[in-house]
Write a protein that holds these residues in place. Sequence first.
Motif, PDB file in Angstrom:
ATOM      1  N   ILE A 289      -3.926  -2.907  -5.472  1.00  0.00           N
ATOM      2  CA  ILE A 289      -3.441  -2.635  -4.116  1.00  0.00           C
ATOM      3  C   ILE A 289      -3.581  -3.891  -3.264  1.00  0.00           C
ATOM      4  O   ILE A 289      -2.643  -4.314  -2.586  1.00  0.00           O
ATOM      5  CB  ILE A 289      -4.215  -1.450  -3.483  1.00  0.00           C
ATOM      6  CG1 ILE A 289      -3.904  -0.175  -4.270  1.00  0.00           C
ATOM      7  CG2 ILE A 289      -3.863  -1.290  -2.020  1.00  0.00           C
ATOM      8  CD1 ILE A 289      -4.670   1.043  -3.804  1.00  0.00           C
ATOM      9  N   GLU A 290      -4.752  -4.509  -3.344  1.00  0.00           N
ATOM     10  CA  GLU A 290      -4.975  -5.725  -2.554  1.00  0.00           C
ATOM     11  C   GLU A 290      -3.974  -6.810  -2.930  1.00  0.00           C
ATOM     12  O   GLU A 290      -3.420  -7.497  -2.085  1.00  0.00           O
ATOM     13  CB  GLU A 290      -6.401  -6.257  -2.755  1.00  0.00           C
ATOM     14  CG  GLU A 290      -7.490  -5.377  -2.131  1.00  0.00           C
ATOM     15  CD  GLU A 290      -7.297  -5.139  -0.635  1.00  0.00           C
ATOM     16  OE1 GLU A 290      -6.695  -5.996   0.044  1.00  0.00           O
ATOM     17  OE2 GLU A 290      -7.727  -4.077  -0.144  1.00  0.00           O
ATOM     18  N   LYS A 291      -3.738  -6.931  -4.213  1.00  0.00           N
ATOM     19  CA  LYS A 291      -2.799  -7.951  -4.687  1.00  0.00           C
ATOM     20  C   LYS A 291      -1.395  -7.700  -4.151  1.00  0.00           C
ATOM     21  O   LYS A 291      -0.730  -8.618  -3.685  1.00  0.00           O
ATOM     22  CB  LYS A 291      -2.758  -7.957  -6.216  1.00  0.00           C
ATOM     23  CG  LYS A 291      -3.623  -9.031  -6.820  1.00  0.00           C
ATOM     24  CD  LYS A 291      -3.275  -9.199  -8.303  1.00  0.00           C
ATOM     25  CE  LYS A 291      -4.547  -9.322  -9.128  1.00  0.00           C
ATOM     26  NZ  LYS A 291      -4.485  -8.617 -10.405  1.00  0.00           N
TER      27      LYS A 291
ATOM     28  N   PHE B  13      -4.736   5.882  19.267  1.00  0.00           N
ATOM     29  CA  PHE B  13      -5.532   5.524  18.085  1.00  0.00           C
ATOM     30  C   PHE B  13      -5.401   4.033  17.796  1.00  0.00           C
ATOM     31  O   PHE B  13      -4.300   3.478  17.803  1.00  0.00           O
ATOM     32  CB  PHE B  13      -5.054   6.337  16.875  1.00  0.00           C
ATOM     33  CG  PHE B  13      -5.904   6.157  15.646  1.00  0.00           C
ATOM     34  CD1 PHE B  13      -7.055   6.913  15.474  1.00  0.00           C
ATOM     35  CD2 PHE B  13      -5.561   5.228  14.666  1.00  0.00           C
ATOM     36  CE1 PHE B  13      -7.845   6.758  14.340  1.00  0.00           C
ATOM     37  CE2 PHE B  13      -6.348   5.058  13.533  1.00  0.00           C
ATOM     38  CZ  PHE B  13      -7.497   5.828  13.370  1.00  0.00           C
ATOM     39  N   GLN B  14      -6.549   3.382  17.567  1.00  0.00           N
ATOM     40  CA  GLN B  14      -6.521   1.956  17.261  1.00  0.00           C
ATOM     41  C   GLN B  14      -6.430   1.782  15.755  1.00  0.00           C
ATOM     42  O   GLN B  14      -7.376   2.047  15.027  1.00  0.00           O
ATOM     43  CB  GLN B  14      -7.776   1.279  17.826  1.00  0.00           C
ATOM     44  CG  GLN B  14      -7.753  -0.248  17.743  1.00  0.00           C
ATOM     45  CD  GLN B  14      -6.732  -0.882  18.707  1.00  0.00           C
ATOM     46  OE1 GLN B  14      -6.550  -0.395  19.817  1.00  0.00           O
ATOM     47  NE2 GLN B  14      -6.062  -1.949  18.263  1.00  0.00           N
ATOM     48  N   LEU B  15      -5.275   1.336  15.316  1.00  0.00           N
ATOM     49  CA  LEU B  15      -5.023   1.196  13.881  1.00  0.00           C
ATOM     50  C   LEU B  15      -4.936  -0.288  13.596  1.00  0.00           C
ATOM     51  O   LEU B  15      -3.955  -0.940  13.958  1.00  0.00           O
ATOM     52  CB  LEU B  15      -3.708   1.905  13.546  1.00  0.00           C
ATOM     53  CG  LEU B  15      -3.202   1.837  12.118  1.00  0.00           C
ATOM     54  CD1 LEU B  15      -4.158   2.548  11.167  1.00  0.00           C
ATOM     55  CD2 LEU B  15      -1.820   2.481  12.032  1.00  0.00           C
ATOM     56  N   PHE B 102      -0.605  -3.507   5.685  1.00  0.00           N
ATOM     57  CA  PHE B 102      -2.068  -3.451   5.561  1.00  0.00           C
ATOM     58  C   PHE B 102      -2.545  -2.085   5.104  1.00  0.00           C
ATOM     59  O   PHE B 102      -1.775  -1.133   5.001  1.00  0.00           O
ATOM     60  CB  PHE B 102      -2.739  -3.854   6.875  1.00  0.00           C
ATOM     61  CG  PHE B 102      -2.456  -2.901   8.016  1.00  0.00           C
ATOM     62  CD1 PHE B 102      -3.320  -1.850   8.289  1.00  0.00           C
ATOM     63  CD2 PHE B 102      -1.331  -3.070   8.825  1.00  0.00           C
ATOM     64  CE1 PHE B 102      -3.063  -0.976   9.346  1.00  0.00           C
ATOM     65  CE2 PHE B 102      -1.066  -2.199   9.870  1.00  0.00           C
ATOM     66  CZ  PHE B 102      -1.932  -1.146  10.138  1.00  0.00           C
ATOM     67  N   ARG B 103      -3.842  -2.054   4.843  1.00  0.00           N
ATOM     68  CA  ARG B 103      -4.474  -0.882   4.284  1.00  0.00           C
ATOM     69  C   ARG B 103      -5.452  -0.322   5.293  1.00  0.00           C
ATOM     70  O   ARG B 103      -6.192  -1.084   5.910  1.00  0.00           O
ATOM     71  CB  ARG B 103      -5.269  -1.387   3.095  1.00  0.00           C
ATOM     72  CG  ARG B 103      -5.499  -0.393   2.064  1.00  0.00           C
ATOM     73  CD  ARG B 103      -6.144  -1.102   0.904  1.00  0.00           C
ATOM     74  NE  ARG B 103      -6.708  -0.078   0.066  1.00  0.00           N
ATOM     75  CZ  ARG B 103      -7.462  -0.298  -0.970  1.00  0.00           C
ATOM     76  NH1 ARG B 103      -7.783  -1.534  -1.299  1.00  0.00           N
ATOM     77  NH2 ARG B 103      -7.919   0.696  -1.680  1.00  0.00           N
ATOM     78  N   VAL B 108      -1.739   3.168   3.134  1.00  0.00           N
ATOM     79  CA  VAL B 108      -1.182   1.858   3.481  1.00  0.00           C
ATOM     80  C   VAL B 108      -0.112   1.968   4.567  1.00  0.00           C
ATOM     81  O   VAL B 108       0.502   3.022   4.740  1.00  0.00           O
ATOM     82  CB  VAL B 108      -0.585   1.128   2.250  1.00  0.00           C
ATOM     83  CG1 VAL B 108      -1.679   0.557   1.374  1.00  0.00           C
ATOM     84  CG2 VAL B 108       0.314   2.040   1.452  1.00  0.00           C
ATOM     85  N   TYR B 109       0.083   0.858   5.274  1.00  0.00           N
ATOM     86  CA  TYR B 109       0.969   0.842   6.436  1.00  0.00           C
ATOM     87  C   TYR B 109       1.904  -0.356   6.391  1.00  0.00           C
ATOM     88  O   TYR B 109       1.502  -1.453   6.013  1.00  0.00           O
ATOM     89  CB  TYR B 109       0.140   0.755   7.717  1.00  0.00           C
ATOM     90  CG  TYR B 109      -0.727   1.963   7.941  1.00  0.00           C
ATOM     91  CD1 TYR B 109      -0.279   3.032   8.726  1.00  0.00           C
ATOM     92  CD2 TYR B 109      -1.982   2.059   7.343  1.00  0.00           C
ATOM     93  CE1 TYR B 109      -1.067   4.156   8.912  1.00  0.00           C
ATOM     94  CE2 TYR B 109      -2.776   3.174   7.528  1.00  0.00           C
ATOM     95  CZ  TYR B 109      -2.316   4.226   8.311  1.00  0.00           C
ATOM     96  OH  TYR B 109      -3.088   5.333   8.490  1.00  0.00           O
ATOM     97  N   MET B 110       3.136  -0.121   6.821  1.00  0.00           N
ATOM     98  CA  MET B 110       4.106  -1.207   6.920  1.00  0.00           C
ATOM     99  C   MET B 110       4.502  -1.341   8.387  1.00  0.00           C
ATOM    100  O   MET B 110       4.939  -0.369   9.010  1.00  0.00           O
ATOM    101  CB  MET B 110       5.325  -0.874   6.068  1.00  0.00           C
ATOM    102  CG  MET B 110       6.389  -1.930   6.112  1.00  0.00           C
ATOM    103  SD  MET B 110       7.587  -1.671   4.797  1.00  0.00           S
ATOM    104  CE  MET B 110       8.569  -0.397   5.527  1.00  0.00           C
TER     105      MET B 110
END
Lengths: 305, 316
Positions: A289-291, B13-15, B102-103, B108-110
């Motif tokens: 996932i990190e990759k 909400f602080q994301l 990010f995660r 996960v978020y785009m």
Amino acid sequence: MKFTIYQESRIGQRKNNQDRLAYSYSRDALLMVVADGMGGHLHGEVAAHICVQFVTEAFQRDARPMLRDPSLFLSRVLTNAHNAILDYAFDKNLDEAPRTTVVACIVQDGFAYWAHAGDSRLYVVRQGQIAMHTRDHSRVQLMMDQGLLNAEEAAHHPGRNRVYSCLGGNHAPQVEFSKRLPLRDGDVLALCTDGVWGPLGDAALTAALSAPDIMQAVPALLDRAEGIAGPSCDNLSMIAMRWHDDATQPHADAISTRTMALDNFTTQLESFDTSRTPASRYDISDDDIEKAIAEINAAIHKFSK
Amino acid sequence: MPAQTNCPLPAGFQLDQYRIERQLSLGGFSIVYLAHDREGSPVAIKEYLPNSLALRKEGEFEPQVSDEHMPAFRYGMKCFFEEGRSLAKLMHPNVVQVLNFFRANGTVYMVMKFERGRTLHDYIQKHRGEVSERFIRIVFTRMLNGLREVHAHKLLHLDIKPSNIYLRNDGTPVLLDFGAARQTLMSDQPILKPMYTPGFASPEQFEHRDALGPWSDIYSVGASLHACITGNAPQRSDERVKDDTVVPLRRTHAAHYSAQLLDTIDWCLKLDPLARPQSVYSLQKSLIRRDEDGDAVHAGLFGDLGARLKSFIGRT
Ligand SMILES: Nc1ncnc2c1ncn2[C@@H]1O[C@H](COP(=O)(O)OP(=O)(O)OP(=O)(O)O)[C@@H](O)[C@H]1O
Ligand SMILES: [Mg+2]
């Protein structure tokens, strides 16, 4: 008709599941079919898929609610399924048509009829014993017939996966048909691929298929086959059906087709639910996932400059 | 498993570095939010949250995923990454821009550039039966610039439909939702599978997935054009293959649209992939062609959009 039925397919340790299986029943007829696409060959799973789908659809077209002639149905449908695979290969310009084994069984009027090509098997278990089973269309089976190999040697023979009859491929299949078998209360018919019978001996199969509850016994049997096969475990699939006399008070999971409408079918085509496939195939680690995230962000920054 | 609805993250909400303002949409696979970054600029954030596998209850942040569904959840995440990867590679005014990935919260978020406007779907609903030929030609020619870029990167969109074509307030279109990239990986994943919208998907998306190509997206463009004119998608292509009841638009709508436009749409909607325009470029050429009335769409549309479209949309 009254029966209890269970089917399951597992991927084993392979990358793809090339086994396909289905059962379908109307008020008066039941179809079970298992196909094992041949891995070394291009599109093996496609061949198995076409075969099972073709046979199931033909059954639903013809069994309204009974087949006129189950043996004739089996012979016609398997020939046509073979041709459907060849047509597919032709459409796709494949050099060689993909191949699949098949074993298919019809139950109607209290009789069972089956046919097979290759090394997927049908067993009849009656009163705690294997009353019959199909004979594989394989080189090792021929050698055993000629007394050149015993069962133990056959189980480890390097050519044990070589079959000389199947659907698809370059040769017309040599389909073998059973006589019709009158079913007795409690009989179990089990259709399976070599991923199941290969690792297990007759004793384990007989014991599991004689157990009172096939809904529990079959998954346990598959666990066992997977355990024995270990890291080389092939795809493994089984349909097991226990027949009940109309008079007996059967198991709670039993199906009675007595009240079904004449044009109605219930069909179960194995769709490979993820819940039973091993996590490793689909799971991605935190590291992955990190990759992936790092890679995406790198691309974003590269392009947004 | 019962379909369940997931609770969105609450306003305020602080994301990560973003503050959620509100939910923009809820799909089967994700939730899209409007949020603001540290400088206060608006962004759209897409949260991976397939509702068949993950449940976020009222008042909680981390969605719950059962052990049984965890492999499928992780696998779907891989497909969500595919969308991010596709978009990150593209930098085009008619393709939505990804800003960050990010995660957080166990998922996960785009982050995308926030676009102001509405979907073509909403536009069609509002202007049922009176979407003008000029509007259609202009919007689609521009949108196809974006699709050309997608194809140039050897990607297929595979989910083109009016609700994934966004119209900015200045009238320029943006392609959204590259989520269907996930499908390519997914042929044996029944839980996550049918993401495409039947009326807009090409026949090869149902049947012969190895026949997919630019012509498959072109079929969906044809179906979207069809929706502009009739208000609806054409009959589903998997049914058309068996019994085609689609009547050529040329026969039904010739009173309001030029024959050349209607023929172009019918051309895109051919069931045989080889009978359709084979490239976006050839479709674009057909869309900018001068029609019989001499009402030409500006060839400049291949490049930057003039003020024409702006005033045009402003009027509607
Ligand atoms: N960058 C953006 N700016 C403004 N609004 C957006 C943006 N991205 C998405 N939206 C809004 O959210 C809606 C849904 O977005 P999108 O089509 O990407 O996801 P979805 O269809 O819910 O996804 P999925 O099919 O993956 O569940 C869009 O129709 C649009 O209204
Ligand atoms: Mg969408």
